[in-house]
Design an enzyme around this catalytic site. Structure first.
Site: not given
Ligand code: ADP
Ligand code: NA
Length: 330
Positions: A200, A114, A197
Site C-alpha cells: 500500500k 523506517k 513486494k
C-alpha cells in the site's frame, strides 16, 4: 476452548487492501477458521504510529473490517474487532514496555529501516514501541499461533521473549506463541515493479491491485503489467520476474500448479495469458468488492457488528489483564 487461538491483524492505513494482503494473508485467515479460534483485529493503534488524517482513518477502519468480512471472515467462527475499542491492548503494552530492554527494542530492523528513512525528528516513540504493542495484542488472548510474514518474524521473536521473561519473573501467565507459516504462502510483487513486494505504500498505483478498484481498473492493471523480454510464459524468478509474479498470482487464484499453467500457455504469447489472468482476478475480486461496498453502505450495521466483536474480545482480554495486574502487584 480446545481449538488453537490464532491472532492476526492489518493496519487500516490505506483506502483499500491489495491483492498481496488478500492472497498472502486473508485467504489463509479464512481457511484457518475451520479448525482454530481466530481473532482478527483492525490495528488502528498501530496505524497512528505514522500520521493519519482522522476522517480518513475512521473511514479506513470500517473499510478494512468490511473487507475482512467480504473476503470470508465469518463472525460465527472468528472474533473480529477494532484494536482501539479494547483498552486492554494499550494497558498491557505499557506493562510489557517496562520489561523490554531499550537496546533490545533498538535492534528491531523494521524500526531501524523506517526511522533511518524518516530521520530521528520525524520518527515517533510510538513507532519505536510498536513491537511491544504487537506483543500485547498477541499475548492478551493466550494466542497459540500467529500467521506471520518474514517482515514480522523478529517482532514475534520479541513477543516470545517478553512472554517467557514475564513468566519467569512473575509466574506462569502467558502462552508463548508460535509462528504459523502458511503451507502455500503467496508473496505478490508490484505489477509494474516486480522487484518490490506489492504494498500500500507503493509510490505509484499502476502496479498496485486494490481489492476495491473498479473491475475495469483491475483488468487494465493486469493487461499493462510489466513483462519481460521474450514471449514464453515460463517461470524464472531471476530472468523473468514479471511473468513469474503473474504465474504466482494465476496459481494462487486458481489453485493450479505453475507447471500446469505454463503447459496451457506453451506456444501462446503474453497477451492471451495476461487477458485470461485479468479475467480470473476480476471474477475473484468482484464479489468481494461488491460485498464490501454493501457493508460500507450500512455503517450503523457494520458498527453494530464491530461492537459485538469488541465485547467478545474485551471479555477475554480483561481476564488476562487482571491476571497481569495482580502478578505485577496492582
Ligand atoms: P503493506 O505491505 O501493504 O503495508 P501490511 O504490512 O499491512 O501490508 O501487511 C498486512 C498483511 O498482508 C500481512 O500479513 C502481510 O504479510 C500480508 N502482505 C502484505 N503485502 C503482501 C504481499 N505483497 N504479498 C503477500 N502478502 C502480503
Ligand atoms: Na508493511
Amino acid at each position: 476452548s480446545a481449538r488453537p487461538v490464532i491472532f492476526s491483524g492489518m493496519q487500516p492505513s490505506a483506502d483499500s487492501l491489495h491483492l498481496g494482503n488478500y492472497l498472502g494473508a486473508l485467504v489463509n485467515w479464512v481457511a484457518l477458521q475451520d479448525d482454530s479460534d481466530p481473532i482478527y483485529c483492525v490495528v488502528d493503534l498501530h496505524a497512528i504510529t505514522v500520521a493519519q488524517e482522522p476522517k480518513a482513518l475512521r473511514e479506513n477502519v470500517r473499510r478494512t473490517a468490511a473487507q475482512y468480512l467480504a473476503a470470508g471472515v465469518d463472525l460465527e467462527r472468528s472474533t473480529l474487532f477494532v484494536q482501539s475499542h479494547v483498552p486492554a491492548h494499550a494497558e498491557l503494552a505499557w506493562v510489557l514496555s517496562t520489561i523490554t530492554g531499550f537496546g533490545e527494542a533498538s535492534r528491531m530492523t523494521q524500526f531501524k529501516d523506517k526511522s533511518s528513512k524518516q530521520g530521528a525528528d520525524a520518527t515517533t516513540v510510538g513507532l519505536f514501541t510498536y513491537p511491544v504493542l504487537m506483543a500485547a495484542d498477541i499475548l492478551l488472548y493466550g494466542t497459540d499461533a500467529v500467521p506471520v510474514g518474514d517482515d514480522q518474524r523478529q517482532h514475534l521473536e520479541l513477543t516470545r521473549d517478553l512472554a517467557t521473561r514475564f513468566n519467569s519473573r512473575y509466574g506462569q501467565t502467558f502462552t508463548v506463541p508460535e509462528a504459523l507459516i502458511p503451507k502455500a504462502s503467496a508473496r505478490i510483487y508490484d505489477l509494474q515493479d516486480p522487484s518490490s513486494k506489492m504494498s500500500k505504500s507503493a509510490t505509484s498505483e499502476a502496479g498496485l491491485v486494490k481489492l476495491l478498484d473498479d473491475p475495469s481498473v483491475t483488468a487494465k492493471k493486469f493487461k499493462s503489467a510489466m513483462t519481460d523480454t521474450g514471449r514464453e510464459v515460463r517461470y524464472d524468478r531471476d530472468e523473468k520476474p514479471g511473468i513469474s509474479n503473474l504465474l504466482d498470482i494465476y496459481s494462487a487464484v486458481t489453485g493450479r500448479p505453475v507447471a500446469e499453467i505454463e503447459g496451457e500457455y506453451a506456444g501462446r504469447g503474453y497477451g492471451d495469458f495476461k487477458k485470461d489472468l485479468a479475467e480470473l482476478v476480476v471474477d475473484r475480486l468482484a464479489p468481494i468488492r461488491a460485498r464490501t461496498l454493501e457493508l460500507m453502505a450500512d455503517p450503523a450495521e457494520l458498527d453494530r457488528l464491530l461492537a459485538i466483536g469488541a465485547d467478545k474480545a474485551a471479555a477475554r482480554a480483561e481476564v488476562k489483564l487482571r491476571e497481569v495486574y495482580d502478578r505485577v502487584g496492582f
